[in-house]
Design a protein around this motif. Sequence first.
Motif, PDB file in Angstrom:
ATOM      1  N   THR A  94       9.459 -11.734  22.346  1.00 16.54           N
ATOM      2  CA  THR A  94       8.529 -10.607  22.408  1.00 16.54           C
ATOM      3  C   THR A  94       9.053  -9.434  21.577  1.00 16.54           C
ATOM      4  O   THR A  94       8.304  -8.823  20.800  1.00 16.54           O
ATOM      5  N   ILE A  95      10.331  -9.114  21.737  1.00 16.21           N
ATOM      6  CA  ILE A  95      10.909  -7.999  20.990  1.00 16.21           C
ATOM      7  C   ILE A  95      10.942  -8.317  19.498  1.00 16.21           C
ATOM      8  O   ILE A  95      10.574  -7.481  18.661  1.00 16.21           O
ATOM      9  N   CYS A  96      11.352  -9.527  19.128  1.00 17.75           N
ATOM     10  CA  CYS A  96      11.396  -9.900  17.703  1.00 17.75           C
ATOM     11  C   CYS A  96       9.995  -9.945  17.101  1.00 17.75           C
ATOM     12  O   CYS A  96       9.805  -9.570  15.937  1.00 17.75           O
ATOM     13  N   ASP A  97       9.003 -10.382  17.881  1.00 14.41           N
ATOM     14  CA  ASP A  97       7.623 -10.365  17.398  1.00 14.41           C
ATOM     15  C   ASP A  97       7.156  -8.947  17.101  1.00 14.41           C
ATOM     16  O   ASP A  97       6.444  -8.710  16.126  1.00 14.41           O
ATOM     17  N   SER A  98       7.581  -7.983  17.937  1.00 14.75           N
ATOM     18  CA  SER A  98       7.177  -6.594  17.674  1.00 14.75           C
ATOM     19  C   SER A  98       7.869  -6.060  16.422  1.00 14.75           C
ATOM     20  O   SER A  98       7.273  -5.324  15.632  1.00 14.75           O
ATOM     21  N   ILE A  99       9.123  -6.458  16.184  1.00 18.59           N
ATOM     22  CA  ILE A  99       9.829  -6.067  14.954  1.00 18.59           C
ATOM     23  C   ILE A  99       9.130  -6.697  13.752  1.00 18.59           C
ATOM     24  O   ILE A  99       8.910  -6.037  12.727  1.00 18.59           O
ATOM     25  N   ALA A 100       8.746  -7.958  13.874  1.00 14.88           N
ATOM     26  CA  ALA A 100       8.042  -8.636  12.783  1.00 14.88           C
ATOM     27  C   ALA A 100       6.723  -7.940  12.489  1.00 14.88           C
ATOM     28  O   ALA A 100       6.350  -7.759  11.327  1.00 14.88           O
ATOM     29  N   GLY A 101       6.023  -7.516  13.519  1.00 13.92           N
ATOM     30  CA  GLY A 101       4.747  -6.817  13.334  1.00 13.92           C
ATOM     31  C   GLY A 101       4.913  -5.518  12.576  1.00 13.92           C
ATOM     32  O   GLY A 101       4.109  -5.184  11.698  1.00 13.92           O
ATOM     33  N   VAL A 102       5.978  -4.780  12.866  1.00 15.40           N
ATOM     34  CA  VAL A 102       6.244  -3.526  12.161  1.00 15.40           C
ATOM     35  C   VAL A 102       6.619  -3.796  10.717  1.00 15.40           C
ATOM     36  O   VAL A 102       6.106  -3.172   9.789  1.00 15.40           O
ATOM     37  N   SER A 103       7.521  -4.749  10.483  1.00 12.44           N
ATOM     38  CA  SER A 103       7.972  -5.018   9.114  1.00 12.44           C
ATOM     39  C   SER A 103       6.879  -5.693   8.289  1.00 12.44           C
ATOM     40  O   SER A 103       6.806  -5.501   7.079  1.00 12.44           O
ATOM     41  N   ASP A 104       6.003  -6.479   8.915  1.00 13.60           N
ATOM     42  CA  ASP A 104       4.941  -7.162   8.169  1.00 13.60           C
ATOM     43  C   ASP A 104       3.852  -6.213   7.693  1.00 13.60           C
ATOM     44  O   ASP A 104       3.108  -6.527   6.776  1.00 13.60           O
ATOM     45  N   LYS A 105       3.751  -5.023   8.303  1.00 11.71           N
ATOM     46  CA  LYS A 105       2.741  -4.062   7.864  1.00 11.71           C
ATOM     47  C   LYS A 105       3.027  -3.548   6.464  1.00 11.71           C
ATOM     48  O   LYS A 105       2.129  -3.128   5.753  1.00 11.71           O
ATOM     49  N   THR A 106       4.307  -3.549   6.060  1.00 16.66           N
ATOM     50  CA  THR A 106       4.663  -3.027   4.745  1.00 16.66           C
ATOM     51  C   THR A 106       5.092  -4.117   3.773  1.00 16.66           C
ATOM     52  O   THR A 106       5.324  -3.824   2.612  1.00 16.66           O
ATOM     53  N   SER A 107       5.207  -5.356   4.245  1.00 15.60           N
ATOM     54  CA  SER A 107       5.613  -6.430   3.332  1.00 15.60           C
ATOM     55  C   SER A 107       4.814  -7.689   3.642  1.00 15.60           C
ATOM     56  O   SER A 107       4.820  -8.179   4.754  1.00 15.60           O
ATOM     57  N   TYR A 108       4.115  -8.166   2.638  1.00 15.48           N
ATOM     58  CA  TYR A 108       3.359  -9.397   2.814  1.00 15.48           C
ATOM     59  C   TYR A 108       3.577 -10.278   1.590  1.00 15.48           C
ATOM     60  O   TYR A 108       3.930  -9.804   0.512  1.00 15.48           O
ATOM     61  N   ILE A 109       3.371 -11.560   1.765  1.00 17.71           N
ATOM     62  CA  ILE A 109       3.603 -12.527   0.703  1.00 17.71           C
ATOM     63  C   ILE A 109       2.743 -12.159  -0.511  1.00 17.71           C
ATOM     64  O   ILE A 109       1.550 -11.927  -0.387  1.00 17.71           O
ATOM     65  N   GLY A 110       3.398 -12.072  -1.667  1.00 16.26           N
ATOM     66  CA  GLY A 110       2.702 -11.739  -2.901  1.00 16.26           C
ATOM     67  C   GLY A 110       2.740 -10.267  -3.258  1.00 16.26           C
ATOM     68  O   GLY A 110       2.396  -9.892  -4.376  1.00 16.26           O
ATOM     69  N   LYS A 111       3.166  -9.416  -2.337  1.00 16.90           N
ATOM     70  CA  LYS A 111       3.221  -7.977  -2.610  1.00 16.90           C
ATOM     71  C   LYS A 111       4.375  -7.684  -3.566  1.00 16.90           C
ATOM     72  O   LYS A 111       5.471  -8.184  -3.398  1.00 16.90           O
ATOM     73  N   THR A 112       4.109  -6.841  -4.572  1.00 17.09           N
ATOM     74  CA  THR A 112       5.135  -6.425  -5.515  1.00 17.09           C
ATOM     75  C   THR A 112       5.474  -4.962  -5.269  1.00 17.09           C
ATOM     76  O   THR A 112       4.577  -4.122  -5.178  1.00 17.09           O
ATOM     77  N   ASP A 113       6.763  -4.676  -5.138  1.00 13.68           N
ATOM     78  CA  ASP A 113       7.252  -3.307  -4.990  1.00 13.68           C
ATOM     79  C   ASP A 113       7.962  -2.899  -6.271  1.00 13.68           C
ATOM     80  O   ASP A 113       8.541  -3.732  -6.972  1.00 13.68           O
ATOM     81  N   GLN A 114       7.916  -1.588  -6.548  1.00 14.86           N
ATOM     82  CA  GLN A 114       8.554  -1.047  -7.748  1.00 14.86           C
ATOM     83  C   GLN A 114       9.639  -0.057  -7.356  1.00 14.86           C
ATOM     84  O   GLN A 114       9.441   0.766  -6.459  1.00 14.86           O
ATOM     85  N   PHE A 115      10.786  -0.134  -8.030  1.00 14.86           N
ATOM     86  CA  PHE A 115      11.915   0.756  -7.804  1.00 14.86           C
ATOM     87  C   PHE A 115      12.348   1.340  -9.148  1.00 14.86           C
ATOM     88  O   PHE A 115      12.417   0.617 -10.135  1.00 14.86           O
ATOM     89  N   ARG A 116      12.645   2.632  -9.172  1.00 21.04           N
ATOM     90  CA  ARG A 116      13.128   3.278 -10.391  1.00 21.04           C
ATOM     91  C   ARG A 116      14.618   3.525 -10.238  1.00 21.04           C
ATOM     92  O   ARG A 116      15.055   4.239  -9.338  1.00 21.04           O
TER      93      ARG A 116
END
Length: 184
Positions: A124-146
């Motif tokens: 249950t606790i790990c599922d809630s962590i996954a839910g939080v982290s999945d809101k900002t990272s999904y398969i195919g998403k590209t992030d940019q860093f300078r």
Amino acid sequence: MNRMHSVLAFVLLSLLALPSLAQNNNPYFNKMLGRWLIQQSQTAQNIKIEIITVQDYIANGAMNQETQYLVTMGSTVVSCVARSAFDWSMQGNLQFQTLRNKKLTPDYLKEDNVNVDDPSRLNTICDSIAGVSDKTSYIGKTDQFRIITLDDQQNTYEYTDSDGKVVRKTDKRVREGFAFYHRK
């Protein structure tokens, strides 16, 4: 006609090789190769969350990442481990990372530093962590860093978070793998 096919095949193969050749000639790309440690911690409402990440940048444009999420609530500690794979590339001082897969796994639950066998609570606790982290990272998403500065010891960079705020971070180069930093 065969000569024409050979020339055409050579031209097409040459064009396909250009991006990888450009990567290898980019000084930032070559300096990123290797292993990096990212550590962060925050506390809110008597809950402390520590995130320990080791990233391995490989010359073929792949990056493997292992992350431990440690959640401390009073005398209770929960650990969940995420393993991710990315494609990465450089254009000048801009780094791009595209998430290819991610899996979060329950690790352990401790109370008063003693392991507790309660898979349902741990999940249950790990599922809630996954839910939080999945809101900002999904398969195919590209992030940019300078990249601001990058040397043999550290990488200082900026990115825009999901709230539109520019964030500056510094990662440290390490030799040890994830198992060395993973808290048991």
